[in-house]
Design a protein around this motif. Structure first.
Motif, PDB file in Angstrom:
ATOM      1  N   LEU A  34       0.775  -1.145  -0.136  1.00 54.23           N
ATOM      2  CA  LEU A  34      -0.106   0.048  -0.006  1.00 54.23           C
ATOM      3  C   LEU A  34       0.738   1.340   0.064  1.00 54.23           C
ATOM      4  O   LEU A  34       0.455   2.174  -0.527  1.00 54.23           O
ATOM      5  CB  LEU A  34      -0.884   0.041   1.257  1.00 54.23           C
ATOM      6  CG  LEU A  34      -1.983  -0.956   1.094  1.00 54.23           C
ATOM      7  CD1 LEU A  34      -2.608  -0.883   2.583  1.00 54.23           C
ATOM      8  CD2 LEU A  34      -3.053  -0.593  -0.037  1.00 54.23           C
ATOM      9  N   ILE A 120      -5.827  -4.580  -3.140  1.00 56.60           N
ATOM     10  CA  ILE A 120      -4.623  -3.849  -3.474  1.00 56.60           C
ATOM     11  C   ILE A 120      -4.260  -3.524  -4.771  1.00 56.60           C
ATOM     12  O   ILE A 120      -4.141  -2.430  -5.278  1.00 56.60           O
ATOM     13  CB  ILE A 120      -3.493  -4.418  -2.546  1.00 56.60           C
ATOM     14  CG1 ILE A 120      -3.739  -4.127  -1.133  1.00 56.60           C
ATOM     15  CG2 ILE A 120      -2.140  -3.602  -2.921  1.00 56.60           C
ATOM     16  CD1 ILE A 120      -2.683  -5.011  -0.095  1.00 56.60           C
ATOM     17  N   ASN A 124      -4.426  -0.161  -7.043  1.00 56.12           N
ATOM     18  CA  ASN A 124      -3.048   0.510  -7.662  1.00 56.12           C
ATOM     19  C   ASN A 124      -3.357   0.834  -9.114  1.00 56.12           C
ATOM     20  O   ASN A 124      -3.134   1.871  -9.507  1.00 56.12           O
ATOM     21  CB  ASN A 124      -2.026  -0.663  -7.663  1.00 56.12           C
ATOM     22  CG  ASN A 124      -1.244  -0.513  -6.244  1.00 56.12           C
ATOM     23  OD1 ASN A 124      -0.449   0.388  -6.248  1.00 56.12           O
ATOM     24  ND2 ASN A 124      -1.200  -1.387  -5.319  1.00 56.12           N
TER      25      ASN A 124
END
Length: 243
Positions: A34, A120, A124
């Motif tokens: 992250l 995640i 992104n």
């Protein structure tokens, strides 16, 4: 490689499909993906050598690594395949695609080695897509977390490492960043126009027999786009004439 139903050979060789989910998924790992800028200066500097269209092609290829890894392990795909298709289409024309918005309210957590990792990855990709559309001079920085995540979940990491090294080496040659040595505005308000950059295709990343040229790339990307079901992908916005 007309569509995403064909699994790239290197992904098969990496044992990504059907392999047990045996990688570590801790709070520390989650934080690394992250917020990956710290302690990854070399990777950051390497990715900054690639231009926008090369970076978007790499984004699509990395998301495909992650997509195949989780095939059969989750129903929470959040249209991952369609997002990959849209990324390739956006290289031809951003106007033919819609924003890859995902979990805008951050209501889904990154907990869980499958759904958390996928969350995640898609977050992104959403940020990369937003910066690409905006023309951010710092688009490439967002790739760091995606690279680290794709490598972490790949069973045979040496296969991934070799693929990544070879890919980066080619990209720096064919899709180099023209502003890498410029004094950039840290506020990220300046807008970069990537429309003149050469396009790139899926074959560039996954077909070892593909010979890169402007003509071959255009033919490959056109072939890929023409084989998509435009009406079935909500992230595509081709005109009725084009569809």
């Amino acid at each position: 490689m007309r569509n995403l139903n064909n699994v790239p050979e290197v992904i098969i060789e990496s044992k990504s499909i059907g392999h047990s989910i045996n990688y570590k998924w801790t709070k520390k790992k989650i934080n690394t993906f992250l917020d990956p800028i710290e302690n990854n200066d070399d990777l950051e500097n390497t990715l900054m050598q690639i231009n926008h269209k090369g970076s978007i092609g790499l984004t699509a290829a990395l998301l495909e690594w992650i997509y195949w890894r989780f095939t059969g392990y989750t129903q929470e795909t959040h249209d991952t395949q369609k997002r990959i298709e849209a990324l390739w289409c956006s290289l031809n024309s951003k106007e033919d695609t819609k924003s890859l918005i995902f979990d805008a309210d951050l209501e889904i957590s990154a907990v869980g080695p499958v759904n958390g990792a996928l969350w995640i990855a898609l977050m992104n990709v959403t940020i990369i897509d937003v910066k690409y559309r905006k023309g951010s001079y710092f688009l490439q920085n967002e790739l760091i977390g995606l690279v680290l995540l794709a490598r972490h979940i790949t069973p045979k990491k040496k296969k991934f490492d070799k693929w990544f090294r070879n890919t980066i080496s080619k990209l720096i040659t064919t899709h180099s960043n023209s502003y890498i040595n410029d004094n950039l505005d840290e506020s990220d308000e300046a807008v970069y126009d990537s429309s003149a950059e050469p396009i790139i295709s899926r074959e560039y990343f996954f077909d070892s027999t593909f010979v890169y040229s402007v003509e071959n790339t255009k033919n490959a990307l056109d072939d890929f786009i023409s084989n998509l079901d435009h009406k079935a992908n909500a992230f595509l916005s081709f005109s009725k004439k084009a569809s």
